[in-house]
Design a protein around this motif. Structure first.
Motif, PDB file in Angstrom:
ATOM      1  N   GLN A  96       0.879  -1.184   0.000  1.00 25.76           N
ATOM      2  CA  GLN A  96       0.000   0.000   0.000  1.00 25.76           C
ATOM      3  C   GLN A  96       0.905   1.219   0.000  1.00 25.76           C
ATOM      4  O   GLN A  96       1.701   1.391   0.920  1.00 25.76           O
ATOM      5  CB  GLN A  96      -0.862   0.050   1.270  1.00 25.76           C
ATOM      6  CG  GLN A  96      -1.805  -1.115   1.469  1.00 25.76           C
ATOM      7  CD  GLN A  96      -2.950  -1.141   0.471  1.00 25.76           C
ATOM      8  OE1 GLN A  96      -3.237  -0.119  -0.171  1.00 25.76           O
ATOM      9  NE2 GLN A  96      -3.576  -2.285   0.313  1.00 25.76           N
ATOM     10  N   THR A  97       0.821   2.033  -1.002  1.00 25.34           N
ATOM     11  CA  THR A  97       1.597   3.281  -1.028  1.00 25.34           C
ATOM     12  C   THR A  97       0.949   4.252  -2.014  1.00 25.34           C
ATOM     13  O   THR A  97       0.409   3.815  -3.039  1.00 25.34           O
ATOM     14  CB  THR A  97       3.074   3.027  -1.457  1.00 25.34           C
ATOM     15  OG1 THR A  97       3.726   4.288  -1.628  1.00 25.34           O
ATOM     16  CG2 THR A  97       3.191   2.241  -2.736  1.00 25.34           C
ATOM     17  N   PRO A  98       1.015   5.548  -1.699  1.00 27.08           N
ATOM     18  CA  PRO A  98       0.503   6.527  -2.675  1.00 27.08           C
ATOM     19  C   PRO A  98       1.523   6.786  -3.783  1.00 27.08           C
ATOM     20  O   PRO A  98       1.211   7.479  -4.758  1.00 27.08           O
ATOM     21  CB  PRO A  98       0.302   7.789  -1.824  1.00 27.08           C
ATOM     22  CG  PRO A  98       1.243   7.630  -0.676  1.00 27.08           C
ATOM     23  CD  PRO A  98       1.438   6.166  -0.439  1.00 27.08           C
ATOM     24  N   ASN A  99       2.744   6.247  -3.644  1.00 24.39           N
ATOM     25  CA  ASN A  99       3.807   6.511  -4.635  1.00 24.39           C
ATOM     26  C   ASN A  99       3.471   5.896  -5.993  1.00 24.39           C
ATOM     27  O   ASN A  99       2.874   4.827  -6.062  1.00 24.39           O
ATOM     28  CB  ASN A  99       5.146   5.913  -4.182  1.00 24.39           C
ATOM     29  CG  ASN A  99       5.626   6.533  -2.887  1.00 24.39           C
ATOM     30  OD1 ASN A  99       5.019   7.480  -2.396  1.00 24.39           O
ATOM     31  ND2 ASN A  99       6.696   5.993  -2.328  1.00 24.39           N
ATOM     32  N   ARG A 100       3.910   6.584  -7.031  1.00 23.37           N
ATOM     33  CA  ARG A 100       3.786   6.056  -8.402  1.00 23.37           C
ATOM     34  C   ARG A 100       5.167   6.114  -9.040  1.00 23.37           C
ATOM     35  O   ARG A 100       5.959   7.014  -8.749  1.00 23.37           O
ATOM     36  CB  ARG A 100       2.774   6.864  -9.225  1.00 23.37           C
ATOM     37  CG  ARG A 100       1.349   6.813  -8.669  1.00 23.37           C
ATOM     38  CD  ARG A 100       0.784   5.378  -8.745  1.00 23.37           C
ATOM     39  NE  ARG A 100      -0.553   5.260  -8.165  1.00 23.37           N
ATOM     40  CZ  ARG A 100      -0.806   4.816  -6.925  1.00 23.37           C
ATOM     41  NH1 ARG A 100       0.183   4.494  -6.114  1.00 23.37           N
ATOM     42  NH2 ARG A 100      -2.049   4.704  -6.493  1.00 23.37           N
ATOM     43  N   TYR A 101       5.452   5.154  -9.932  1.00 18.70           N
ATOM     44  CA  TYR A 101       6.816   5.009 -10.463  1.00 18.70           C
ATOM     45  C   TYR A 101       6.807   5.014 -11.994  1.00 18.70           C
ATOM     46  O   TYR A 101       5.809   4.693 -12.632  1.00 18.70           O
ATOM     47  CB  TYR A 101       7.427   3.697  -9.955  1.00 18.70           C
ATOM     48  CG  TYR A 101       7.505   3.655  -8.448  1.00 18.70           C
ATOM     49  CD1 TYR A 101       8.625   4.122  -7.771  1.00 18.70           C
ATOM     50  CD2 TYR A 101       6.428   3.181  -7.692  1.00 18.70           C
ATOM     51  CE1 TYR A 101       8.681   4.117  -6.375  1.00 18.70           C
ATOM     52  CE2 TYR A 101       6.475   3.172  -6.299  1.00 18.70           C
ATOM     53  CZ  TYR A 101       7.599   3.642  -5.648  1.00 18.70           C
ATOM     54  OH  TYR A 101       7.657   3.643  -4.268  1.00 18.70           O
ATOM     55  N   ASP A 102       8.001   5.323 -12.550  1.00 15.92           N
ATOM     56  CA  ASP A 102       8.139   5.288 -14.021  1.00 15.92           C
ATOM     57  C   ASP A 102       8.369   3.860 -14.518  1.00 15.92           C
ATOM     58  O   ASP A 102       8.122   3.558 -15.683  1.00 15.92           O
ATOM     59  CB  ASP A 102       9.348   6.135 -14.471  1.00 15.92           C
ATOM     60  CG  ASP A 102       9.190   7.594 -14.109  1.00 15.92           C
ATOM     61  OD1 ASP A 102       8.025   8.038 -13.954  1.00 15.92           O
ATOM     62  OD2 ASP A 102      10.216   8.290 -13.963  1.00 15.92           O
ATOM     63  N   LEU A 103       8.892   3.021 -13.622  1.00 18.68           N
ATOM     64  CA  LEU A 103       9.137   1.627 -14.036  1.00 18.68           C
ATOM     65  C   LEU A 103       8.984   0.700 -12.833  1.00 18.68           C
ATOM     66  O   LEU A 103       9.462   1.014 -11.736  1.00 18.68           O
ATOM     67  CB  LEU A 103      10.556   1.495 -14.608  1.00 18.68           C
ATOM     68  CG  LEU A 103      10.946   0.128 -15.190  1.00 18.68           C
ATOM     69  CD1 LEU A 103      11.695   0.289 -16.521  1.00 18.68           C
ATOM     70  CD2 LEU A 103      11.833  -0.661 -14.241  1.00 18.68           C
ATOM     71  N   VAL A 104       8.284  -0.412 -13.051  1.00 15.16           N
ATOM     72  CA  VAL A 104       8.217  -1.461 -12.035  1.00 15.16           C
ATOM     73  C   VAL A 104       9.073  -2.620 -12.543  1.00 15.16           C
ATOM     74  O   VAL A 104       8.894  -3.085 -13.667  1.00 15.16           O
ATOM     75  CB  VAL A 104       6.763  -1.928 -11.764  1.00 15.16           C
ATOM     76  CG1 VAL A 104       6.762  -3.141 -10.841  1.00 15.16           C
ATOM     77  CG2 VAL A 104       5.943  -0.804 -11.129  1.00 15.16           C
ATOM     78  N   LEU A 118       6.773  -1.625 -17.450  1.00 15.40           N
ATOM     79  CA  LEU A 118       6.839  -2.846 -16.657  1.00 15.40           C
ATOM     80  C   LEU A 118       7.948  -3.708 -17.249  1.00 15.40           C
ATOM     81  O   LEU A 118       7.902  -4.037 -18.440  1.00 15.40           O
ATOM     82  CB  LEU A 118       5.488  -3.566 -16.766  1.00 15.40           C
ATOM     83  CG  LEU A 118       5.375  -4.974 -16.210  1.00 15.40           C
ATOM     84  CD1 LEU A 118       5.572  -4.973 -14.702  1.00 15.40           C
ATOM     85  CD2 LEU A 118       3.990  -5.555 -16.543  1.00 15.40           C
ATOM     86  N   LEU A 119       8.966  -4.003 -16.431  1.00 13.57           N
ATOM     87  CA  LEU A 119      10.100  -4.799 -16.920  1.00 13.57           C
ATOM     88  C   LEU A 119      10.178  -6.087 -16.107  1.00 13.57           C
ATOM     89  O   LEU A 119      10.380  -6.059 -14.889  1.00 13.57           O
ATOM     90  CB  LEU A 119      11.394  -3.982 -16.780  1.00 13.57           C
ATOM     91  CG  LEU A 119      12.706  -4.613 -17.234  1.00 13.57           C
ATOM     92  CD1 LEU A 119      12.631  -5.129 -18.657  1.00 13.57           C
ATOM     93  CD2 LEU A 119      13.840  -3.590 -17.125  1.00 13.57           C
ATOM     94  N   ILE A 120       9.989  -7.201 -16.821  1.00 14.22           N
ATOM     95  CA  ILE A 120      10.011  -8.518 -16.159  1.00 14.22           C
ATOM     96  C   ILE A 120      11.122  -9.347 -16.788  1.00 14.22           C
ATOM     97  O   ILE A 120      11.177  -9.476 -18.022  1.00 14.22           O
ATOM     98  CB  ILE A 120       8.671  -9.274 -16.379  1.00 14.22           C
ATOM     99  CG1 ILE A 120       7.488  -8.484 -15.838  1.00 14.22           C
ATOM    100  CG2 ILE A 120       8.729 -10.664 -15.760  1.00 14.22           C
ATOM    101  CD1 ILE A 120       6.120  -9.040 -16.252  1.00 14.22           C
TER     102      ILE A 120
END
Ligand SMILES: C[S@@+](CC[C@H](N)C(=O)[O-])C[C@H]1O[C@@H](n2cnc3c(N)ncnc32)[C@H](O)[C@@H]1O
Length: 281
Positions: free
Chosen positions: A120-128, A156-158
């Motif tokens: 749970q976090t309000p943070n948003r990212y450019d890449l997961v 999204l990098l997997i």
């Protein structure tokens, strides 16, 4: 809630990290990426692991500034990313691995100590980023959480192991079914940008594992059994009978010589996927 499988997986990674660090000076917890220039030998595993990290990092698109490293292990990949100027937060469900990562990352990264499913976090990212951690997380939740925690236009990098659709029991475990992944990812606003198959470059890890199982673990087990036969013959007989199913299963799983690079290529597929979260959706 942690299941029995979660606990034994985390324990396995913890033991792997302790032994790898102590005996082979390994810092990473992922496979090695073997290219022709490094001889496939256990003493070169740390070099191949470093190559793997570089390979994954080289696929981060331009413009990315903030990264969420899901399942950060010992924090080595996050450390490299921070040193390259990215802002990195991490997710680690393992208190032991989190402590190792915290030591390495200090205050420069926030490590969420939880399963990704529960983040749970309000943070948003450019890449997961899932650097060999995708296989441990239920796919639906891994994808929906990534959709949620990505900025619009984020990536999204997997990079991970997947299972091929082969009939019969796979003699090597791990990895979601590739076909199930393709079916599921269609339902999310992710557009495929890049897909590379690195099964060939990762299969040698299994030959190294098989070699260690056959030439170290098996002889150690044999020596232990001989000692018990000498000192506690009747107790050993009883334990062999009581746990015969478990013993047979463990033997079949780890010691029957099937964990080879050849079988890895037959049953598994190691893939790098880079998706972009579409702005329109
Ligand atoms: C094979 S290790 C890879 C570690 C690291 N990414 C690396 O490349 O060295 C798998 C990682 O996934 C983490 N992991 C397992 N289940 C997870 C979950 N449900 N949520 C987040 N991380 C998880 C483990 O704690 C471990 O750090």
């Amino acid at each position: 809630m942690k299941t029995k499988t979660d606990i034994s997986r985390e324990l396995g990674l913890e033991v792997g990290s302790i032994c790898g660090k102590y005996f082979l000076k390994l810092d990473h917890l992922h496979y090695g990426y073997w290219t022709g220039d490094i001889e496939v030998d256990i003493t070169n595993l740390h070099l191949a692991q470093d190559q793997y990290a570089k390979f994954v990092i080289s696929h981060i698109p331009d413009g990315v500034r903030t990264i969420l490293d899901v399942g950060c292990g010992t924090g080595q990949v996050a450390r490299k990313l921070l040193d390259m100027g990215y802002e990195v937060d991490c997710v680690s469900p393992s208190p032991f691995l989190k402590a190792r990562a915290s030591e390495l990352l200090g205050n420069s990264s926030h490590i969420f100590e939880c399963f990704y499913e529960n983040l749970q976090t309000p943070n948003r990212y450019d890449l997961v980023l899932f650097c060999e951690s995708f296989q441990y997380i239920a796919m639906q939740q891994a994808l929906s959480n990534s959709d949620r925690f990505l900025n619009k236009g984020g990536y999204l990098l997997i990079c991970d192991i997947f299972g091929r659709d082969i009939k019969g029991r796979a003699v090597i475990g791990g990895g979601h079914k590739l076909t199930e992944f393709y079916d599921l990812v269609k339902n999310f606003p992710f557009r495929l940008i890049e897909n590379l198959d690195i099964t060939e470059q990762t299969a040698p890890n299994l030959d190294l594992l098989n070699d260690a199982l056959q030439n170290v673990v098996q002889p150690l087990v044999n020596a232990g059994v001989r000692l018990l036969e000498d000192r506690h013959r009747f107790a050993l007989k009883f334990l062999r009978w009581k746990y015969r199913k478990k013993i047979n299963r463990l033997h079949r799983k780890h010691l029957d010589g099937h964990k080879t690079g050849k079988n890895f290529k037959k049953y598994k597929s190691y893939q790098l996927f880079l998706y972009k979260k579409d702005v329109q959706q």
